[in-house]
Design a protein around this motif. Structure first.
Motif, PDB file in Angstrom:
ATOM      1  N   GLY A  72      38.007  30.158  31.628  1.00 42.65           N
ATOM      2  CA  GLY A  72      37.592  30.913  32.813  1.00 42.65           C
ATOM      3  C   GLY A  72      38.324  32.238  32.986  1.00 42.65           C
ATOM      4  O   GLY A  72      38.068  32.967  33.942  1.00 42.65           O
ATOM      5  N   GLN A  73      39.202  32.575  32.015  1.00 45.26           N
ATOM      6  CA  GLN A  73      39.991  33.815  32.137  1.00 45.26           C
ATOM      7  C   GLN A  73      39.186  34.977  31.547  1.00 45.26           C
ATOM      8  O   GLN A  73      39.498  35.484  30.475  1.00 45.26           O
ATOM      9  CB  GLN A  73      41.361  33.614  31.460  1.00 45.26           C
ATOM     10  N   PHE A  74      38.147  35.376  32.267  1.00 42.78           N
ATOM     11  CA  PHE A  74      37.210  36.352  31.712  1.00 42.78           C
ATOM     12  C   PHE A  74      37.202  37.708  32.426  1.00 42.78           C
ATOM     13  O   PHE A  74      36.832  38.704  31.832  1.00 42.78           O
ATOM     14  CB  PHE A  74      35.778  35.812  31.807  1.00 42.78           C
ATOM     15  N   ILE A  97      45.846  35.452  42.124  1.00 37.51           N
ATOM     16  CA  ILE A  97      45.426  36.757  42.647  1.00 37.51           C
ATOM     17  C   ILE A  97      46.214  37.809  41.875  1.00 37.51           C
ATOM     18  O   ILE A  97      47.434  37.699  41.741  1.00 37.51           O
ATOM     19  CB  ILE A  97      45.749  36.850  44.160  1.00 37.51           C
ATOM     20  N   GLY A  98      45.531  38.813  41.362  1.00 31.01           N
ATOM     21  CA  GLY A  98      46.181  39.820  40.527  1.00 31.01           C
ATOM     22  C   GLY A  98      47.025  40.793  41.343  1.00 31.01           C
ATOM     23  O   GLY A  98      46.890  40.882  42.574  1.00 31.01           O
ATOM     24  N   ASP A  99      47.850  41.541  40.651  1.00 33.46           N
ATOM     25  CA  ASP A  99      48.739  42.506  41.294  1.00 33.46           C
ATOM     26  C   ASP A  99      47.949  43.626  41.974  1.00 33.46           C
ATOM     27  O   ASP A  99      48.427  44.245  42.910  1.00 33.46           O
ATOM     28  CB  ASP A  99      49.689  43.087  40.232  1.00 33.46           C
ATOM     29  N   ARG A 100      46.728  43.879  41.488  1.00 32.19           N
ATOM     30  CA  ARG A 100      45.938  44.972  42.062  1.00 32.19           C
ATOM     31  C   ARG A 100      45.041  44.515  43.202  1.00 32.19           C
ATOM     32  O   ARG A 100      44.405  45.327  43.860  1.00 32.19           O
ATOM     33  CB  ARG A 100      45.061  45.610  40.979  1.00 32.19           C
ATOM     34  N   THR A 101      44.913  43.223  43.403  1.00 38.37           N
ATOM     35  CA  THR A 101      43.938  42.725  44.397  1.00 38.37           C
ATOM     36  C   THR A 101      44.607  41.843  45.456  1.00 38.37           C
ATOM     37  O   THR A 101      43.966  40.970  46.019  1.00 38.37           O
ATOM     38  CB  THR A 101      42.807  41.935  43.701  1.00 38.37           C
TER      39      THR A 101
HETATM   40  C1  PEP Z   1      46.778  39.615  33.904  1.00 39.87           C
HETATM   41  O1  PEP Z   1      47.446  38.605  34.171  1.00 39.87           O
HETATM   42  O2  PEP Z   1      46.052  39.692  32.901  1.00 39.87           O
HETATM   43  C2  PEP Z   1      46.899  40.791  34.777  1.00 39.87           C
HETATM   44  C3  PEP Z   1      46.000  41.747  34.793  1.00 39.87           C
HETATM   45  O3  PEP Z   1      48.044  40.803  35.480  1.00 39.87           O
HETATM   46  P1  PEP Z   1      48.532  41.690  36.728  1.00 39.87           P
HETATM   47  O4  PEP Z   1      47.560  41.417  37.834  1.00 39.87           O
HETATM   48  O5  PEP Z   1      49.884  41.121  37.004  1.00 39.87           O
HETATM   49  O6  PEP Z   1      48.560  43.107  36.272  1.00 39.87           O
END
Ligand code: PEP
Ligand code: CO
Length: 458
Positions: A110-112, A264-268
């Motif tokens: 699911g890591q898409f 949740i990603g660093d950007r969101t």
């Molecule tokens: C990731 O884990 O692939 C990723 C984009 O990480 P981050 O949100 O920490 O930049």
């Protein structure tokens, strides 16, 4: 229109999500996914939460790893099997160092979907929308392929289901046998270059011999023949996530059916944004990436919101810190202080990949092995000093023999990067670099003599 329940994210600001042009096609895909079986079930998510609670107390250690971005084109049984094998080998080596069980979580099935730092990419003077992961648009650098296509969600689901099926089989079948896992590791340390790690492998062998002499065998003890293996991914594409969310028939709670753990990603991670709004409602354990721009104020709101005000709900929330080598001391203490002041019971884990991406001399995006190791070391040091639990590690890795990160005992050099650079997104550790890192983290943990778990033991 005001949305309620699990759809409430639709009224919030969406960051990093595609704009689909064909709404009918999007609705049709969502309807189709809502009718599909979920990939994981409520009780499994609860079991992982219990395991994560043990991690928060230092009674278990977390290993999370896998692709940066899973790819439709490179998908196959060999790839899934090899990643699974290396993760089990790493887990075994880490168990030996941590002296506690290792909770195994793949970035897989699911890591898409990928957040990107720029909305467009330029090549030979042509500017096109950025690639956002196979579940959203295509990798090929042409206009058509970069248009977000909702149908890709069906292909993503299908691949995730096939991957999950294989993982379930391997976790309970012969591939998880502790003797087999150890044999592969011996193969690695038999290589001259990996001789440094032979002592640890030999010590592990002694332990295995002892277990056998004491009458325990995989045939007799299920724990030696099988493992619990969980899946995780960034919950970025919320149409996909919502469509696979189910209600627990007994409690009525929302369970994300797309994977055991969602981060949740660093950007969101905007406190009022769509991603936080979605994640706070599901009962699965939640990860939150914390980069250098994470402020104490934001973190306070995020922890409270994602734990739904229940700050002692251990196992619910994992903070995945990713600052870059040399920057942990500058950023981690303020986050730890914030969480300690709140009295929140979280899992702390270290992603030493995303703060250590550089452009190599040959033009490839890469990560130096020694920077990855440094960040892990700094993470352990700060937690030890502050008396908190360094709960785990998070890697981008693959079981394949790729050349994407530089360094390691079987050294990948800058010139080698072009040989087997296959990632659809960020550079991953290859099989040998991954295992080597596990050996080095094992050493780190043993040097600290269990003091990484100071808060528990004192
Ligand atoms: C990731 O884990 O692939 C990723 C984009 O990480 P981050 O949100 O920490 O930049
Ligand atoms: Co990545």
């Amino acid at each position: 229109m005001q949305h309620s329940g699990i759809s409430s994210w639709r009224d919030r600001e969406r960051i990093q999500m595609p704009v689909y042009t064909d709404n009918d096609a999007l609705n049709a895909v969502e309807t189709q996914l809502r009718a599909m079986p979920p990939l994981v079930f409520a009780d499994e998510a609860r079991r992982l939460k219990r395991d994560m609670a043990a991690v928060s107390r230092g009674e278990a250690f977390l290993l999370q790893g896998g692709d940066c971005a899973e790819s439709f084109e490179q998908f196959g049984a060999d790839m899934v099997r090899d990643t699974f094998k290396v993760l089990l080998q790493m887990a075994m080596v880490l168990t030996y160092g941590a002296k506690v069980p290792v909770v195994k979580v793949g970035r897989i099935a699911g890591q898409f979907a990928k957040p990107r730092s720029a909305p467009t990419e330029t090549s030979n003077g042509v500017e096109l929308p950025s690639y956002r992961g196979d579940i959203i648009n295509g990798f090929d650098f042409d206009e058509d392929s970069r248009i977000p296509d909702p149908e890709r969600m069906i292909e993503g689901y299908t691949q995730a289901a096939a991957t999950m099926n294989m993982l379930r089989g391997m976790a309970k079948g012969g591939l998880a046998d502790i003797n087999k896992v150890h044999e592969w590791t011996l193969g690695f340390t038999a290589e001259d270059k990996a001789a440094d790690y032979r002592d640890i492998a030999n010590a592990l062998q002694d332990t295995m011999d002892f277990i056998r002499a004491a009458g325990l065998s995989p045939a007799k003890a299920e724990e030696l023949a099988s493992v619990d293996f969980y899946t995780s991914h960034e919950g970025l594409l919320l149409e996909y996530e919502e469509s696979l969310t189910r209600r627990d028939p007994v409690t009525g709670e929302y369970v994300a059916g797309s994977g055991h753990l969602i981060w949740i990603g660093d950007r969101t991670r905007q406190p009022d944004g769509a991603h936080v709004e979605f994640c706070r409602q599901i009962i699965n354990p939640i990860g939150l990436k914390c980069g250098p721009t994470t402020t104490a104020e934001d973190l306070k709101v995020l922890v409270d919101r994602l734990m739904n005000g229940k700050l002692d709900d251990a196992g619910r929330l994992m903070l995945i810190t990713r600052f870059g080598a040399g920057k942990v001391e500058e950023h981690l203490p303020r986050l730890i202080e914030t969480v300690e002041e709140m009295g929140a019971k979280v899992v702390w884990t270290c992603d030493p990949m995303h703060g250590n991406t550089i452009k190599s001399g040959s033009g490839y995006k890469t990560r130096p092995f020694e920077d990855v190791l440094s960040e892990v070391q700094e993470f352990f040091d700060v937690h030890q000093r502050m008396g908190t639990v360094a709960g785990g590690v998070h890697f981008e890795m693959t079981g394949q023999d790729v050349t994407e990160c530089t360094g390691g005992v079987i050294a990948v050099t800058d010139e080698d990067l072009s040989d087997r650079y296959h990632t659809a997104c960020d550079p991953r550790l290859n099989a040998s670099q991954s295992l080597e890192l596990a050996f080095l983290v094992n050493k780190l943990m043993r040097e600290k003599g269990g003091d990484t778990r100071a808060a528990v033991n004192s």
